[in-house]
Design a protein around this motif. Structure first.
Motif, PDB file in Angstrom:
ATOM      1  N   GLY A  27       0.808  -1.209   0.000  1.00 27.27           N
ATOM      2  CA  GLY A  27       0.000   0.000   0.000  1.00 27.27           C
ATOM      3  C   GLY A  27       0.843   1.260   0.000  1.00 27.27           C
ATOM      4  N   ILE A  28       1.917   1.250   0.779  1.00 24.80           N
ATOM      5  CA  ILE A  28       2.817   2.408   0.823  1.00 24.80           C
ATOM      6  C   ILE A  28       3.462   2.633  -0.535  1.00 24.80           C
ATOM      7  N   VAL A  29       3.903   1.558  -1.160  1.00 28.73           N
ATOM      8  CA  VAL A  29       4.558   1.681  -2.463  1.00 28.73           C
ATOM      9  C   VAL A  29       3.558   2.140  -3.527  1.00 28.73           C
ATOM     10  N   LEU A  30       2.352   1.581  -3.515  1.00 30.02           N
ATOM     11  CA  LEU A  30       1.354   1.962  -4.512  1.00 30.02           C
ATOM     12  C   LEU A  30       0.865   3.397  -4.333  1.00 30.02           C
ATOM     13  N   ALA A  31       0.943   3.910  -3.121  1.00 30.61           N
ATOM     14  CA  ALA A  31       0.496   5.284  -2.858  1.00 30.61           C
ATOM     15  C   ALA A  31       1.645   6.289  -2.927  1.00 30.61           C
ATOM     16  N   SER A  32       2.780   5.870  -3.396  1.00 34.75           N
ATOM     17  CA  SER A  32       3.953   6.749  -3.396  1.00 34.75           C
ATOM     18  C   SER A  32       3.787   7.957  -4.306  1.00 34.75           C
ATOM     19  N   HIS A  33       2.887   7.893  -5.263  1.00 32.05           N
ATOM     20  CA  HIS A  33       2.685   9.019  -6.178  1.00 32.05           C
ATOM     21  C   HIS A  33       1.812  10.114  -5.563  1.00 32.05           C
ATOM     22  N   LEU A  34       1.147   9.833  -4.439  1.00 28.82           N
ATOM     23  CA  LEU A  34       0.273  10.810  -3.805  1.00 28.82           C
ATOM     24  C   LEU A  34       1.088  11.849  -3.055  1.00 28.82           C
ATOM     25  N   LYS A  35       0.583  13.071  -3.054  1.00 29.25           N
ATOM     26  CA  LYS A  35       1.255  14.152  -2.352  1.00 29.25           C
ATOM     27  C   LYS A  35       0.351  14.638  -1.224  1.00 29.25           C
ATOM     28  N   PRO A  36       0.925  15.084  -0.105  1.00 35.60           N
ATOM     29  CA  PRO A  36       0.097  15.570   0.995  1.00 35.60           C
ATOM     30  C   PRO A  36      -0.635  16.857   0.609  1.00 35.60           C
ATOM     31  N   GLU A  79      -1.922  20.633   0.912  1.00 35.45           N
ATOM     32  CA  GLU A  79      -1.342  21.868   1.409  1.00 35.45           C
ATOM     33  C   GLU A  79      -2.386  22.580   2.253  1.00 35.45           C
ATOM     34  N   GLN A  80      -1.964  23.565   3.010  1.00 32.10           N
ATOM     35  CA  GLN A  80      -2.881  24.285   3.887  1.00 32.10           C
ATOM     36  C   GLN A  80      -4.031  24.899   3.095  1.00 32.10           C
ATOM     37  N   LYS A  81      -3.758  25.440   1.921  1.00 38.88           N
ATOM     38  CA  LYS A  81      -4.812  26.059   1.119  1.00 38.88           C
ATOM     39  C   LYS A  81      -5.829  25.028   0.629  1.00 38.88           C
ATOM     40  N   ASP A  82      -5.423  23.769   0.540  1.00 38.55           N
ATOM     41  CA  ASP A  82      -6.341  22.710   0.145  1.00 38.55           C
ATOM     42  C   ASP A  82      -7.266  22.303   1.282  1.00 38.55           C
ATOM     43  N   LYS A  83      -6.809  22.475   2.512  1.00 38.97           N
ATOM     44  CA  LYS A  83      -7.555  22.025   3.673  1.00 38.97           C
ATOM     45  C   LYS A  83      -8.586  23.041   4.150  1.00 38.97           C
ATOM     46  N   MET A  84      -8.250  24.291   4.121  1.00 37.25           N
ATOM     47  CA  MET A  84      -9.096  25.312   4.732  1.00 37.25           C
ATOM     48  C   MET A  84      -9.579  26.303   3.675  1.00 37.25           C
ATOM     49  N   GLY A  85     -10.810  26.772   3.860  1.00 39.42           N
ATOM     50  CA  GLY A  85     -11.347  27.836   3.023  1.00 39.42           C
ATOM     51  C   GLY A  85     -11.526  27.414   1.577  1.00 39.42           C
ATOM     52  N   GLY A  86     -11.915  28.359   0.799  1.00 37.87           N
ATOM     53  CA  GLY A  86     -12.126  28.093  -0.609  1.00 37.87           C
ATOM     54  C   GLY A  86     -13.394  27.301  -0.843  1.00 37.87           C
ATOM     55  N   LYS A  87     -14.097  27.616  -1.900  1.00 32.77           N
ATOM     56  CA  LYS A  87     -15.337  26.923  -2.196  1.00 32.77           C
ATOM     57  C   LYS A  87     -15.036  25.631  -2.948  1.00 32.77           C
TER      58      LYS A  87
END
Length: 98
Positions: free
Chosen positions: A49-58, A60-68
């Motif tokens: 699972g870790i290897v298969l998800a290696s292409h994912l990126k965490p 960012e703060q702007k993705d988590k809060m605010g914005g419609k």
């Protein structure tokens, strides 16, 4: 100059891009494998699972809060109604006999 001596730069560029992409994938997956071994994962499924998800990126703060959000995170909601409300509307007891 013979026809065989002509270099196809478009094909050469595509081949180079494919090689660079494959090299990046190899390095990313290898780094994920090393991290998984270092974390001493409990099972092969976790490791995989870790290897298969290696292409994912965490996020960012702007993705988590605010914005419609243009897409609701719950795809079962329809204009404020829940999936249960919609399911209730189409229950067999509400069907009419033909």
């Amino acid at each position: 100059m013979e026809r065989n001596d002509i270099i196809d730069f478009d094909a050469l560029e595509k081949e180079l891009q494919a090689a660079l992409t494959a090299d990046e994938k190899y390095k990313r997956e290898n780094a994920a494998k090393l991290r998984a071994v270092e974390q001493r994962v409990a099972s092969y499924e976790e490791f995989r699972g870790i290897v298969l998800a290696s292409h994912l990126k965490p996020l960012e703060q702007k993705d988590k809060m605010g914005g419609k959000r243009t897409v609701p995170w719950n795809c079962h909601t329809i204009q404020g109604r829940t999936f249960q409300d919609v399911a209730t509307e189409i229950s067999p007891s509400s069907w009419k006999s033909s």
